[in-house]
Design a protein around this motif. Structure first.
Motif, PDB file in Angstrom:
ATOM      1  N   ALA A 162      -8.447   2.082  -2.557  1.00 59.76           N
ATOM      2  CA  ALA A 162      -8.868   2.613  -3.855  1.00 59.76           C
ATOM      3  C   ALA A 162     -10.268   3.220  -3.840  1.00 59.76           C
TER       4      ALA A 162
ATOM      5  N   LYS B 280      -7.776   4.149 -10.531  1.00 59.44           N
ATOM      6  CA  LYS B 280      -8.334   3.476  -9.346  1.00 59.44           C
ATOM      7  C   LYS B 280      -9.362   2.404  -9.706  1.00 59.44           C
TER       8      LYS B 280
ATOM      9  N   THR C  66      -2.020   3.142  -9.177  1.00 62.10           N
ATOM     10  CA  THR C  66      -3.165   3.996  -9.498  1.00 62.10           C
ATOM     11  C   THR C  66      -2.791   5.064 -10.515  1.00 62.10           C
TER      12      THR C  66
ATOM     13  N   GLN D 252       0.820  -1.207   0.000  1.00 62.81           N
ATOM     14  CA  GLN D 252       0.000   0.000   0.000  1.00 62.81           C
ATOM     15  C   GLN D 252       0.856   1.259   0.000  1.00 62.81           C
TER      16      GLN D 252
ATOM     17  N   PHE E  57       0.868   1.424  -4.262  1.00 59.87           N
ATOM     18  CA  PHE E  57      -0.479   1.903  -4.547  1.00 59.87           C
ATOM     19  C   PHE E  57      -0.468   3.146  -5.430  1.00 59.87           C
ATOM     20  N   ASP E  58       0.352   4.124  -5.100  1.00 62.76           N
ATOM     21  CA  ASP E  58       0.401   5.355  -5.911  1.00 62.76           C
ATOM     22  C   ASP E  58       0.892   5.078  -7.327  1.00 62.76           C
TER      23      ASP E  58
ATOM     24  N   THR F 163     -10.280   6.659  -1.828  1.00 64.00           N
ATOM     25  CA  THR F 163      -9.614   7.766  -2.519  1.00 64.00           C
ATOM     26  C   THR F 163     -10.374   8.172  -3.766  1.00 64.00           C
ATOM     27  N   TYR F 164     -10.970   7.214  -4.462  1.00 67.14           N
ATOM     28  CA  TYR F 164     -11.771   7.539  -5.648  1.00 67.14           C
ATOM     29  C   TYR F 164     -12.988   8.369  -5.264  1.00 67.14           C
TER      30      TYR F 164
END
Length: 106
Positions: free
Chosen positions: A71, A27, A22, A14, A18-19, A74-75
């Motif tokens: 995800a 996402k 994405t 993560q 993750f960044d 944040t979306y």
């Protein structure tokens, strides 16, 4: 032990992956890919008989769900802009409704 190892690896994934994922995939596409991979791993889990393979597939399932978890939040916070409180309220209400439908006396 497998839960501890997968929790540590999931946290690392993560934080570091993750960044990057994405940014490249988006996402929603990341969620779709992780769900598909997790479904394949779950089907494979049924067919496996070796202890080491079951552990590795379990680790893969935990990692995919660890990448899915941040995800949607944040979306949703990105698409709501100034109305994040509404989004957060509906998200919590949906989770509470799902948990309310679980029969704990079963």
């Amino acid at each position: 032990m497998i839960i501890t190892i997968s929790a540590v690896l999931g946290t690392v994934a993560q934080v570091f992956a993750f960044d990057i994922l994405t940014g490249r995939l988006g996402k929603l596409h990341l969620i779709r890919i992780c769900l598909a991979v997790a479904a394949i791993f779950m089907i494979a889990m049924i067919q496996l008989s070796s202890y080491a393979l079951v552990l590795s597939v379990t680790l893969g399932i935990f990692l995919t769900f660890d990448l899915i978890r941040p995800a949607p939040t944040t979306y949703l916070s990105k698409i709501t802009d100034n109305e994040q409180y509404k989004c957060r309220k509906h998200y919590r209400t949906a989770i509470a409704g799902i948990l309310f439908n679980i029969n704990v006396q079963y």
